[in-house]
Design a protein around this motif. Structure first.
Motif, short mmCIF file in Angstrom:
data_model
loop_
_atom_site.label_atom_id
_atom_site.label_comp_id
_atom_site.label_asym_id
_atom_site.label_seq_id
_atom_site.Cartn_x
_atom_site.Cartn_y
_atom_site.Cartn_z
N GLY A 1 -19.44 -62.66 82.23
CA GLY A 1 -20.58 -62.05 82.90
C GLY A 1 -21.42 -63.08 83.65
N ASN B 1 -28.14 -62.28 85.24
CA ASN B 1 -28.35 -60.85 85.51
C ASN B 1 -28.91 -60.08 84.32
N TYR B 2 -29.09 -60.78 83.20
CA TYR B 2 -29.47 -60.08 81.98
C TYR B 2 -30.84 -60.49 81.46
N TYR C 1 -30.46 -52.24 75.16
CA TYR C 1 -29.60 -53.41 75.25
C TYR C 1 -28.13 -53.00 75.16
N ASP C 2 -27.34 -53.62 76.04
CA ASP C 2 -25.96 -53.19 76.23
C ASP C 2 -24.96 -54.03 75.45
N TYR C 3 -25.30 -55.28 75.21
CA TYR C 3 -24.36 -56.19 74.57
C TYR C 3 -25.06 -56.89 73.42
N ASP D 1 -29.58 -57.08 78.05
CA ASP D 1 -29.90 -55.86 78.79
C ASP D 1 -29.49 -56.08 80.24
N GLN D 2 -28.52 -55.33 80.70
CA GLN D 2 -28.01 -55.54 82.05
C GLN D 2 -28.91 -54.95 83.13
N ASN D 3 -29.95 -54.25 82.74
CA ASN D 3 -30.88 -53.71 83.72
C ASN D 3 -31.97 -54.74 84.01
N TRP E 1 -34.76 -62.08 82.90
CA TRP E 1 -33.68 -62.90 83.45
C TRP E 1 -34.20 -64.19 84.06
#
Length: 126
Positions: free
Chosen positions: A26, A30-31, A113-115, A98-100, A52
């Motif tokens: 990744g 971006n996170y 949170y995505d990951y 969090d990718q947003n 980020w």
């Protein structure tokens, strides 16, 4: 992105500990990144988060003044320095991404949170 948390261990009350979370894959920039913790029998709890760009950070009330979250985008690592540790800080600590990154304020909600990393155990005891 894959996350690997480390730095947990046994520390005496009043002691300090710095947790690290190494990202791979990744684009780390971006996170937004967060730290959460979960004690046995308890729900997952927000600890701290950093956007980020390393801008405005947020802390749980119980950690404000005792914890500092930082990040090194070049090394794809986020840190959580904790001081004046208390027995009630004992928990498994997780880092999360969090990718947003468009959020103007980092989220304190674990659902955002995505990951997630695998967690590192912090035990505060004499």
């Amino acid at each position: 992105v894959q996350l690997q948390a480390s730095g947990g261990g046994l520390v005496q009350p009043g002691g300090s500990l710095t947790l690290s979370c190494q990202a791979s894959g990744g684009t780390f920039n971006n996170y937004n990144m967060g730290w959460f913790r979960q004690a046995p029998g308890q729900e997952r709890e927000f600890v701290a988060a950093i956007p980020w760009n390393g801008g405005r950070t947020l802390y749980h009330d119980s950690m404000r003044g005792r914890a500092t979250i930082t990040r090194d985008n070049a090394k794809k690592t986020v840190f959580l320095q904790m001081n004046s540790l208390k027995p009630e800080d004992t928990a498994v600590y997780y880092c999360a991404a969090d990718q947003n990154a468009a959020r103007t304020i980092v989220s304190v909600t674990w659902l955002s949170y995505d990951y997630w990393g695998q967690g590192t155990l912090v035990t505060v005891s004499s």
